[in-house]
Design a protein around this motif. Structure first.
Motif, PDB file in Angstrom:
ATOM      1  N   ASP A  37       7.210   3.235  10.897  1.00 39.54           N
ATOM      2  CA  ASP A  37       8.295   4.216  10.901  1.00 39.54           C
ATOM      3  C   ASP A  37       8.503   4.716   9.480  1.00 39.54           C
ATOM      4  N   LEU A  38       8.439   6.040   9.309  1.00 44.91           N
ATOM      5  CA  LEU A  38       8.694   6.675   8.020  1.00 44.91           C
ATOM      6  C   LEU A  38       9.651   7.835   8.235  1.00 44.91           C
ATOM      7  N   ALA A  39      10.542   8.079   7.279  1.00 46.91           N
ATOM      8  CA  ALA A  39      11.543   9.131   7.419  1.00 46.91           C
ATOM      9  C   ALA A  39      11.402  10.155   6.315  1.00 46.91           C
ATOM     10  N   ASP A  40      11.740  11.416   6.637  1.00 46.89           N
ATOM     11  CA  ASP A  40      11.784  12.428   5.587  1.00 46.89           C
ATOM     12  C   ASP A  40      13.218  12.582   5.101  1.00 46.89           C
ATOM     13  N   THR A  41      13.433  13.466   4.140  1.00 48.54           N
ATOM     14  CA  THR A  41      14.747  13.566   3.507  1.00 48.54           C
ATOM     15  C   THR A  41      15.818  14.108   4.453  1.00 48.54           C
ATOM     16  N   SER A  42      15.407  14.758   5.549  1.00 52.59           N
ATOM     17  CA  SER A  42      16.383  15.277   6.509  1.00 52.59           C
ATOM     18  C   SER A  42      16.853  14.213   7.487  1.00 52.59           C
ATOM     19  N   GLY A  43      16.175  13.049   7.499  1.00 54.32           N
ATOM     20  CA  GLY A  43      16.513  11.984   8.434  1.00 54.32           C
ATOM     21  C   GLY A  43      15.605  11.929   9.637  1.00 54.32           C
ATOM     22  N   ASP A  44      14.705  12.904   9.802  1.00 52.53           N
ATOM     23  CA  ASP A  44      13.731  12.821  10.887  1.00 52.53           C
ATOM     24  C   ASP A  44      12.821  11.623  10.665  1.00 52.53           C
ATOM     25  N   ALA A  61       4.512   5.680  -5.220  1.00 47.87           N
ATOM     26  CA  ALA A  61       4.744   5.742  -6.666  1.00 47.87           C
ATOM     27  C   ALA A  61       3.924   6.840  -7.332  1.00 47.87           C
ATOM     28  N   GLU A  62       2.817   7.218  -6.700  1.00 46.93           N
ATOM     29  CA  GLU A  62       1.964   8.275  -7.246  1.00 46.93           C
ATOM     30  C   GLU A  62       2.461   9.669  -6.870  1.00 46.93           C
ATOM     31  N   ASN A  63       3.468   9.736  -5.983  1.00 44.80           N
ATOM     32  CA  ASN A  63       3.927  11.025  -5.467  1.00 44.80           C
ATOM     33  C   ASN A  63       5.450  11.124  -5.473  1.00 44.80           C
ATOM     34  N   ASP A  64       6.042  10.783  -6.610  1.00 45.77           N
ATOM     35  CA  ASP A  64       7.493  10.912  -6.806  1.00 45.77           C
ATOM     36  C   ASP A  64       8.306  10.146  -5.771  1.00 45.77           C
ATOM     37  N   GLY A  65       7.776   8.998  -5.324  1.00 51.09           N
ATOM     38  CA  GLY A  65       8.514   8.147  -4.401  1.00 51.09           C
ATOM     39  C   GLY A  65       8.280   8.442  -2.934  1.00 51.09           C
ATOM     40  N   PHE A  82       0.837  -1.203   0.000  1.00 55.34           N
ATOM     41  CA  PHE A  82       0.000   0.000   0.000  1.00 55.34           C
ATOM     42  C   PHE A  82       0.873   1.254   0.000  1.00 55.34           C
ATOM     43  N   ILE A  83       1.876   1.289   0.892  1.00 63.52           N
ATOM     44  CA  ILE A  83       2.744   2.461   0.986  1.00 63.52           C
ATOM     45  C   ILE A  83       3.547   2.632  -0.293  1.00 63.52           C
ATOM     46  N   ARG A 119       6.261  14.485   3.360  1.00 61.02           N
ATOM     47  CA  ARG A 119       6.700  13.616   2.261  1.00 61.02           C
ATOM     48  C   ARG A 119       7.687  12.611   2.849  1.00 61.02           C
ATOM     49  N   LEU A 120       7.239  11.353   2.981  1.00 62.79           N
ATOM     50  CA  LEU A 120       7.975  10.375   3.766  1.00 62.79           C
ATOM     51  C   LEU A 120       8.269   9.109   2.974  1.00 62.79           C
TER      52      LEU A 120
END
Length: 451
Positions: free
Chosen positions: A101-108, A61-65, A55-56, A77-78
């Motif tokens: 657990d999901l991460a953003d591009t900053s590593g948070d 895939a619909e939102n640029d990864g 699902f994730i 955006r995770l």
């Protein structure tokens, strides 16, 4: 921030309610779970996990990864980090609860609570709520007398809801390893919990394939299960089931002679100029105060300056990595503390085991947990800095206390075992150390409990 998908084995709703406190999401303030008379069909946990991942992945895939999660008036955006199968819960036919657990591009890392409907592979998320950021919760859950659940601000939560059982606790702790495919010969080392002044341990059940024996790590007072394995043991389980009685740990006296190692460097916990300067910076005007006051200043410095993040090259207990990045899990928090304390003459030592959930009475455990102790005023003082960092309300409690709901598996770093791995001394021991034909390998390991 972290996101978790949490599903426990199939359970009736009153058991799910216990799981829910530790990881749950809902946009309403109160949630009512109704008993259903129809039997709940069994669903394979692996299928649910794969369904969630699918699902994730599809939504990303619909939102640029990126997987989008709404938080207040903005979208995060995770990317998926981990599905927590130790909490996977089935609420009824085609109805599931999860933490991811999901991460953003900053590593948070964000811990996001999910409710889902549908069959594995066809699930739709009906509710999401950001529960934690880098391990720090925005809210917790509490059950009312009418069996409904409501969100509770962390500031209003009891110690029990924040993970602490004071006084005493009793539980069964299950340590299970599934051996991988073995081609040739293999050797494995597993820490064995032992009785001490704060925990009474009984090995109630064991299932151990192959040739095995208990070896002693006398320097650290550890017991280690050593297994000599062949290809015939491929895929077999290794199971250790303990009955544990544990007491809350406070400052305590120890009549044994102080080991000089508690002031020396270890491979990933160096002592020296860099850590002395950092410790003196943290101590500041307390440089003429007692070691107890100085240790508290170091403790506060780490809480204020480090972020709990399971991202990057974390989990080794590397003081230099912790100092450079100011991030990590419990191993980095306590390794940095030990390096700083030792560098200004305060003896300190490392232990590792598992924290037992306080808000439910059975289920999975989210991996190992470690902690430290330092010596001052003629006593050893327990500290748990990563937990103090997560729960500001408990930062004073965790300076000088360890709760009753945990089990210690081993002590020390750079463990020299005989027989030992070809790779040399073991950094620390919570999970098994496995070598196949002399090369490092991994065995799937799970912790669970029943109270």
């Amino acid at each position: 921030m972290k996101k978790k998908l949490c599903f426990a084995p199939l359970i009736v709703f009153f058991i799910f309610s216990l799981t829910l406190i530790s990881c749950q999401a809902e946009k309403k303030e109160t949630i009512q779970f109704k008993n259903k008379t129809a039997p709940i069909p069994k669903v394979d946990i692996a299928d649910i996990e794969e369904g969630i991942k699918a699902f994730i992945t599809n939504k990303a895939a619909e939102n640029d990864g990126f997987f989008l999660v709404k938080d207040d008036n903005k979208f995060l955006r995770l990317q998926l980090v981990r599905v927590h199968t130790e909490y996977l819960s089935n609420l009824g036919p085609n109805s599931h609860f999860a933490c991811v657990d999901l991460a953003d591009t900053s590593g948070d890392v964000y811990d996001v609570d999910f409710f889902m409907e549908g069959k594995p592979g066809e699930m739709e998320v009906t509710e999401t709520t950001v529960h934690k950021l880098n391990g720090k919760p925005f809210y917790t859950w509490k059950q009312k007398p009418d069996k409904t659940w409501h969100r509770l601000p962390v500031a209003e939560a009891s110690n029990l809801l924040l993970g602490v059982i004071e006084g005493e606790d009793q539980f069964q702790f299950n340590y299970e390893v599934i051996l991988p495919t073995i081609v040739g010969k293999a050797k494995m080392w597993i820490p064995v919990a032992i009785t001490d002044d704060f925990q009474e341990v009984e090995l109630a059940k064991q299932e151990i394939p192959g040739k095995h024996e208990i070896i002693k790590d006398i320097a650290n007072n550890n017991a280690i299960l050593f297994l000599d394995l062949t290809s015939e043991e491929s895929g077999k389980p290794v199971t250790l089931v303990y009955n544990v009685k544990r007491k809350e740990k406070g400052p305590y006296e120890d009549a044994s002679e102080m080991d000089p190692r508690y002031l020396e460097s270890s491979a990933l916990m160096p002592v020296g100029r860099r850590f002395r300067e950092l410790a003196l910076e943290a101590i500041g005007e307390k440089k003429n105060d007692s070691p107890l006051m100085q240790a508290r200043a170091i403790y506060d410095y780490i809480i204020d300056n480090m972020k709990y993040m399971k991202y990057g090259d974390y989990g080794k207990g590397d003081s230099i990595y912790a100092c450079d990045t100011k991030t990590g899990n419990c191993t980095e928090f306590h390794s940095l503390f030990i390096s700083m304390a030792r560098s200004v003459g305060i003896p300190a030592r490392f232990s590792i085991g598992a924290a037992i959930p306080s808000d439910r009475d059975e289920g999975g455990i989210d991996g190992y947990h470690c902690w430290a102790e330092f010596y001052a005023e003629g006593k050893w003082w327990p500290v748990d800095i990563s937990e103090g960092n997560k729960y500001t309300a408990l930062s004073t409690y965790y300076f000088g206390r360890h709760p009753a709901n945990r089990v210690e598996l081993s002590r020390g770093r750079d463990l020299a075992l005989n027989p030992g791995p070809e790779a040399g001394p073991v950094n620390f021991m919570a999970y098994p150390v496995l070598e196949i034909d002399g090369k490092s390998a991994v065995a799937k390991t799970t912790f669970s409990f029943t109270r």
